[in-house]
Design a protein around this motif. Structure first.
Motif, PDB file in Angstrom:
ATOM      1  N   TRP A 446       0.813  -1.218   0.000  1.00  0.00           N
ATOM      2  CA  TRP A 446       0.000   0.000   0.000  1.00  0.00           C
ATOM      3  C   TRP A 446       0.843   1.262   0.000  1.00  0.00           C
ATOM      4  CZ3 TRP A 446      -0.242   3.343   4.374  1.00  0.00           C
ATOM      5  CH2 TRP A 446       0.537   2.929   5.452  1.00  0.00           C
ATOM      6  N   ALA A 447       2.052   1.217   0.594  1.00  0.00           N
ATOM      7  CA  ALA A 447       2.858   2.436   0.712  1.00  0.00           C
ATOM      8  C   ALA A 447       3.628   2.740  -0.569  1.00  0.00           C
ATOM      9  CB  ALA A 447       3.842   2.293   1.870  1.00  0.00           C
ATOM     10  N   GLU A 448       3.619   1.790  -1.494  1.00  0.00           N
ATOM     11  CA  GLU A 448       4.484   1.920  -2.673  1.00  0.00           C
ATOM     12  C   GLU A 448       3.726   2.276  -3.943  1.00  0.00           C
ATOM     13  OE1 GLU A 448       5.755  -2.010  -2.112  1.00  0.00           O
ATOM     14  OE2 GLU A 448       7.165  -1.488  -0.514  1.00  0.00           O
ATOM     15  N   ARG A 449       2.387   2.346  -3.856  1.00  0.00           N
ATOM     16  CA  ARG A 449       1.654   2.593  -5.099  1.00  0.00           C
ATOM     17  C   ARG A 449       0.448   3.488  -4.852  1.00  0.00           C
ATOM     18  NH1 ARG A 449      -0.463  -2.336  -3.221  1.00  0.00           N
ATOM     19  NH2 ARG A 449      -2.515  -2.823  -4.057  1.00  0.00           N
ATOM     20  N   GLY A 450      -0.119   3.989  -5.942  1.00  0.00           N
ATOM     21  CA  GLY A 450      -1.248   4.900  -5.845  1.00  0.00           C
ATOM     22  C   GLY A 450      -2.487   4.322  -6.489  1.00  0.00           C
ATOM     23  N   GLY A 451      -3.609   4.975  -6.204  1.00  0.00           N
ATOM     24  CA  GLY A 451      -4.896   4.540  -6.734  1.00  0.00           C
ATOM     25  C   GLY A 451      -5.983   4.955  -5.766  1.00  0.00           C
ATOM     26  N   THR A 452      -7.219   4.529  -6.047  1.00  0.00           N
ATOM     27  CA  THR A 452      -8.314   4.920  -5.157  1.00  0.00           C
ATOM     28  C   THR A 452      -8.830   3.731  -4.365  1.00  0.00           C
ATOM     29  OG1 THR A 452      -9.941   4.530  -6.903  1.00  0.00           O
ATOM     30  CG2 THR A 452      -9.085   6.773  -6.693  1.00  0.00           C
ATOM     31  N   PHE A 488      -4.427 -10.704 -24.675  1.00  0.00           N
ATOM     32  CA  PHE A 488      -5.472 -10.238 -25.593  1.00  0.00           C
ATOM     33  C   PHE A 488      -5.012  -9.146 -26.561  1.00  0.00           C
ATOM     34  CE2 PHE A 488      -7.413 -11.105 -21.341  1.00  0.00           C
ATOM     35  CZ  PHE A 488      -7.857 -12.379 -21.637  1.00  0.00           C
ATOM     36  N   GLY A 489      -3.791  -8.652 -26.402  1.00  0.00           N
ATOM     37  CA  GLY A 489      -3.262  -7.675 -27.350  1.00  0.00           C
ATOM     38  C   GLY A 489      -3.646  -6.243 -27.035  1.00  0.00           C
ATOM     39  N   GLU A 490      -4.915  -5.984 -26.767  1.00  0.00           N
ATOM     40  CA  GLU A 490      -5.320  -4.593 -26.526  1.00  0.00           C
ATOM     41  C   GLU A 490      -6.361  -4.524 -25.412  1.00  0.00           C
ATOM     42  OE1 GLU A 490      -8.717  -4.266 -29.991  1.00  0.00           O
ATOM     43  OE2 GLU A 490      -6.696  -3.505 -30.384  1.00  0.00           O
ATOM     44  N   GLY A 491      -6.580  -3.281 -24.927  1.00  0.00           N
ATOM     45  CA  GLY A 491      -7.604  -3.052 -23.903  1.00  0.00           C
ATOM     46  C   GLY A 491      -7.057  -3.049 -22.486  1.00  0.00           C
ATOM     47  N   PHE A 492      -5.743  -3.338 -22.330  1.00  0.00           N
ATOM     48  CA  PHE A 492      -5.187  -3.419 -20.975  1.00  0.00           C
ATOM     49  C   PHE A 492      -3.943  -2.552 -20.786  1.00  0.00           C
ATOM     50  CE2 PHE A 492      -7.929  -6.976 -21.427  1.00  0.00           C
ATOM     51  CZ  PHE A 492      -8.532  -7.074 -20.193  1.00  0.00           C
ATOM     52  N   ASP A 493      -3.624  -1.774 -21.803  1.00  0.00           N
ATOM     53  CA  ASP A 493      -2.418  -0.962 -21.736  1.00  0.00           C
ATOM     54  C   ASP A 493      -2.791   0.442 -21.250  1.00  0.00           C
ATOM     55  OD1 ASP A 493       0.112  -0.068 -21.967  1.00  0.00           O
ATOM     56  OD2 ASP A 493       0.079   0.155 -24.149  1.00  0.00           O
ATOM     57  N   PHE A 494      -2.520   0.741 -19.997  1.00  0.00           N
ATOM     58  CA  PHE A 494      -2.902   2.022 -19.403  1.00  0.00           C
ATOM     59  C   PHE A 494      -1.669   2.743 -18.878  1.00  0.00           C
ATOM     60  CE2 PHE A 494      -6.727  -0.513 -19.141  1.00  0.00           C
ATOM     61  CZ  PHE A 494      -7.728   0.385 -19.463  1.00  0.00           C
ATOM     62  N   ASP A 495      -1.751   4.061 -18.933  1.00  0.00           N
ATOM     63  CA  ASP A 495      -0.647   4.871 -18.444  1.00  0.00           C
ATOM     64  C   ASP A 495      -0.909   5.240 -16.976  1.00  0.00           C
ATOM     65  OD1 ASP A 495       1.580   6.406 -18.305  1.00  0.00           O
ATOM     66  OD2 ASP A 495       0.717   8.140 -19.335  1.00  0.00           O
ATOM     67  N   GLY A 496      -0.925   4.224 -16.094  1.00  0.00           N
ATOM     68  CA  GLY A 496      -1.077   4.470 -14.663  1.00  0.00           C
ATOM     69  C   GLY A 496      -2.518   4.400 -14.191  1.00  0.00           C
ATOM     70  N   PRO A 497      -2.713   4.464 -12.856  1.00  0.00           N
ATOM     71  CA  PRO A 497      -4.043   4.257 -12.268  1.00  0.00           C
ATOM     72  C   PRO A 497      -5.073   5.304 -12.674  1.00  0.00           C
ATOM     73  CG  PRO A 497      -2.399   4.776 -10.566  1.00  0.00           C
ATOM     74  CD  PRO A 497      -1.662   4.565 -11.837  1.00  0.00           C
ATOM     75  N   ALA A 499      -5.484   6.722 -15.520  1.00  0.00           N
ATOM     76  CA  ALA A 499      -6.036   6.365 -16.838  1.00  0.00           C
ATOM     77  C   ALA A 499      -7.058   5.237 -16.693  1.00  0.00           C
ATOM     78  CB  ALA A 499      -4.903   5.954 -17.773  1.00  0.00           C
ATOM     79  N   VAL A 500      -6.783   4.289 -15.784  1.00  0.00           N
ATOM     80  CA  VAL A 500      -7.744   3.210 -15.543  1.00  0.00           C
ATOM     81  C   VAL A 500      -9.016   3.783 -14.917  1.00  0.00           C
ATOM     82  CG1 VAL A 500      -8.152   1.030 -14.328  1.00  0.00           C
ATOM     83  CG2 VAL A 500      -5.886   1.534 -15.253  1.00  0.00           C
ATOM     84  N   PHE A 501      -8.842   4.713 -13.975  1.00  0.00           N
ATOM     85  CA  PHE A 501     -10.012   5.315 -13.320  1.00  0.00           C
ATOM     86  C   PHE A 501     -10.876   6.051 -14.338  1.00  0.00           C
ATOM     87  CE2 PHE A 501     -12.406   8.260 -10.687  1.00  0.00           C
ATOM     88  CZ  PHE A 501     -12.780   7.455  -9.629  1.00  0.00           C
TER      89      PHE A 501
END
Ligand code: SF4
Length: 693
Positions: A446-452, A488-497, A499-501
């Motif tokens: 938890w101390a090493e990464r970000g997100g919600t 799957f090739g595509e749909g999972f390449d994000f530039d950090g949390p 972008a996923v949010f």
């Protein structure tokens, strides 16, 4: 000394209260220390013992630092490329041989929304809805009932409005003073000091009951008859809110009919509490202007968990205690992100935002964003996946969960894990489940990464990285992103949390208006449908989120636990968490501070039951059920009711879940952790009896 301005604002990794704290990186990379975050929105800087010790797992010597691949009975270190390719090969093989529904995916309430979002998307892209999280073990029945009867599977209110406006707190099957410590100290206790009344219903006397005005110490598994006494008393004495029932509910007739022949004296005997004590509590709740119910796992973890929670909803609805500050039905959620893990769709029947997977329109709205078809049938829950191993399930991907410790009838779970054709585990430590894995992936803490993360009162908050990544570990998000891309090739390449949010917001209506910017340091409480909305502190001011806008009242009848006491197992075993430990103990038992306070498991037994068995305080005893036995220290105490024994689920060397029953609530599929037939005897006595024979 550091100034108040120093440090990274983040959120405690333990419970669902969601306390804010600050982290400072020490001189040595990877090591962090705590700073109070004095104006944190939930806790104003206060932390409990777990929060205070939370940094002790960050640079712990047991951390996994390299990917591992099984080689015979042990593991060898591998490169990331090797480990990920091995997982890809095995997932593709399982799909070819058995189809996608032969694999299960376990998400984690200990990781971020973005990571859980990506895992459930990966499972669905793989072709299965067999994705679930540990809410199945804690509040699945609460989520189910609140969604069916009110609309949203979450707290109806917020800690802040309850503290300001609540007059009566009805806490059933929960012990916030030890399990949600800051919620208790900052809100409940403060409110009681200001004159509010605290009523607790729980089989075990604890710190909450010592603060309570009334403690109803019922026998485990008798919550329905107790609440039926409360409901019948309120109805018989005309203490219900006729206008609210008329305008905003449906089903009151059904409740009246259910209680028409109900015998309150008999029910009080079943509960083991004098009738007048229950009735006194009923009148206090019903006569308050604002009364709030808090519900915990003592209610939800039963084969009748859905009906247990429905009776709490009945109580709130017939007294009009919903839709205003200081009222409601409020589950105290366990892990720091168990609410968010459900919100983002890591469940077999719902997509992000609780869109039903078998609702064509809802499913298509998500498919439009994702660009692939989602299977239309709900998948298996995590306990169902576990039970189907060797039958229809052959592969399992586990992120941050530990089913060998957390699932009931754990010796059977161990056997099933050994039967899997392929098991991948991603975690920060070598857990009891990872010991069975074919591939182990080292994740970051938890101390090493970000997100919600989303706390118990629906507050979406930001966690921020405070230190560097140790060894060859990777963030859960990066692991899933890479795995999804390889598969799957595509749909999972994000530039950090973030972008996923942003993608999560697109598919999840209740999060749609939330952005990283709007979360800031205060957080935003969902539902938040449009940017600029502030979110809602309490729900249902005008109507419920049911089809007709009405709250659903439904009468329920007593159902004894699936396993009741008998000659061989004459005691009722129940389990609950400790203040200083946490769930499967993966983090808390590695914390020197927490372990020092309670180094090993124990069982509470009433003095009369102890005397009958020749047990004295501090003796080591064998605690047995039909499924297994453990050896642990006996604490002889009147805190527990006669005929009941109580232990904790945290310790691998005296694992309570080897004893618990895996019978499920038929609707919510939550196991009945809270009641099993058991016996206790001094260590060695059965061997002695066998020798005497
Ligand atoms: Fe952490 Fe919960 Fe304790 Fe707050 S109450 S410090 S969130 S464990």
């Amino acid at each position: 000394m550091s100034s108040d301005d120093e440090g990274v604002h983040t959120i405690c990794p333990y419970c669902g209260v969601g306390c804010g704290l600050k982290l400072l990186e020490e001189d040595e990379p990877g090591s962090v220390r705590l700073q109070p975050w004095f104006d944190a929105p939930v806790n104003d800087g206060a932390l409990c013992i777990k929060g205070g010790a939370s940094t002790q797992v960050v640079d712990h010597e047991d951390r996994l630092t390299e990917p591992l691949i099984r080689e015979g009975e042990s593991f060898r270190e591998a490169t990331w490329d090797e480990a990920l390719e091995h997982i890809v090969d095995e997932l593709e093989r399982l799909d070819d041989e058995y189809g996608p529904d032969a694999t299960g995916f376990f998400a984690s309430s200990k990781v971020m929304n973005e990571e859980n979002y990506l895992l459930q998307k990966l499972a669905r892209r793989y072709g299965t809805n067999n994705v679930d999280n540990c809410t199945r073990m804690c509040h699945a029945s609460t989520v189910y009932t609140l969604r069916q009867s009110l609309g949203a599977g979450a707290m109806t209110n917020s800690m802040a409005d309850l503290e300001e406006d609540g007059e009566v707190y009805w806490v059933q099957g929960a012990n916030p003073a030890e399990q949600h410590v800051i919620a208790h100290s900052n809100y409940f206790r403060q409110a009681t000091l200001d004159g509010a009344t605290l009523i607790q219903v729980d089989p075990h006397a604890n710190k909450t009951s010592r603060d309570a005005d009334i403690h109803l110490q019922l026998k485990p598994g008798t919550d329905i008859p107790l609440l039926n006494i409360v409901l019948k008393t309120i109805i018989d004495e005309g203490l219900y809110d006729e206008d609210f029932i008329e305008a905003r509910t449906t089903g009151f007739d059904h409740l009246e009919a259910t209680l028409a022949e109900f015998d309150m004296e008999d029910a009080a005997d079943i509960c083991g509490i004098p009738l007048e004590d229950i009735q006194e509590a009923a009148r206090i709740y019903a006569e308050a202007d604002n009364a709030a119910i808090f519900t915990g796992m003592g209610m939800s973890q039963h084969a009748c968990g859905v009906d247990n929670v429905q009776n709490e909803v009945n109580l709130a609805l017939i007294t009009g205690n919903l839709g205003r500050p200081g009222t409601g039905v409020n589950p105290l959620r366990g892990q720091n992100n168990v609410q968010g893990t459900c919100d983002v769709g890591a469940m077999p029947n719902v997509l992000p935002g609780y869109l039903e997977v078998d609702d064509d329109e809802a499913r298509e709205s998500v498919e439009d964003v994702w660009g692939f078809e989602i299977p239309p049938e709900p998948g298996l829950t995590n306990v169902e996946v576990s039970n189907a191993i060797g039958d229809s399930i052959h592969g399992l991907f586990v992120m941050g969960e530990n089913p060998v410790m957390s699932e009931p009838d754990a010796l059977e779970v161990e056997k099933r894990m050994a039967d899997l054709e392929f098991l991948a585990v991603q975690d920060i430590f070598m857990t009891e489940t990872a010991e069975f894995a074919d591939v182990v992936l080292p994740a970051t803490t938890w101390a090493e990464r970000g997100g919600t993360v989303t706390n118990t009162d629906r507050r979406v908050q930001l966690m921020r990285p405070a230190t560097s990544v140790p060894g060859n570990t990777r963030h859960d998000l990066d692991i899933l992103s890479e795995l999804g891309t390889r598969l799957f090739g595509e749909g999972f390449d994000f530039d950090g949390p973030e972008a996923v949010f942003e993608e999560l917001r697109e598919v999840c209506p209740i999060y749609h208006g939330i952005t990283y910017d709007s979360i800031g340091l205060e957080g935003v409480q969902w539902p938040c449908y449009e940017e600029g909305d502030e979110g809602d502190q309490y729900l249902y001011a005008e109507s419920f989120d049911t089809e007709d806008g009405l709250g659903v009242i439904r009468g329920v009848r007593h159902q004894p636990p699936a396993e009741v006491e008998d000659e061989e197992f004459p005691l009722v075993l129940t389990t609950a968490r400790l203040e200083e430990h946490y769930n499967t103990g993966t983090m808390s038992t590695r914390s020197p501070t927490l372990r020092r306070k309670t180094p090993e498991n124990f069982v509470d037994i009433h003095p009369a039951d102890a005397a009958d068995r020749g047990i004295e305080d501090g003796d080591y005893v064998t605690l047995r059920s039909r499924r297994g036995e453990i050896v642990l220290e006996a604490q002889v105490t009147e805190d527990i009711k006669e005929g009941v024994v109580w232990t904790t689920p945290h310790f691998a060397d005296a694992r309570a879940n080897t004893l618990t029953n895996d019978v499920l609530d038929p609707l919510a599929k939550i196991p009945e952790y809270k009641a099993a037939a058991a016996e206790v005897e001094p260590v060695g006595s059965s061997e002695q009896e066998a020798a005497d024979d």
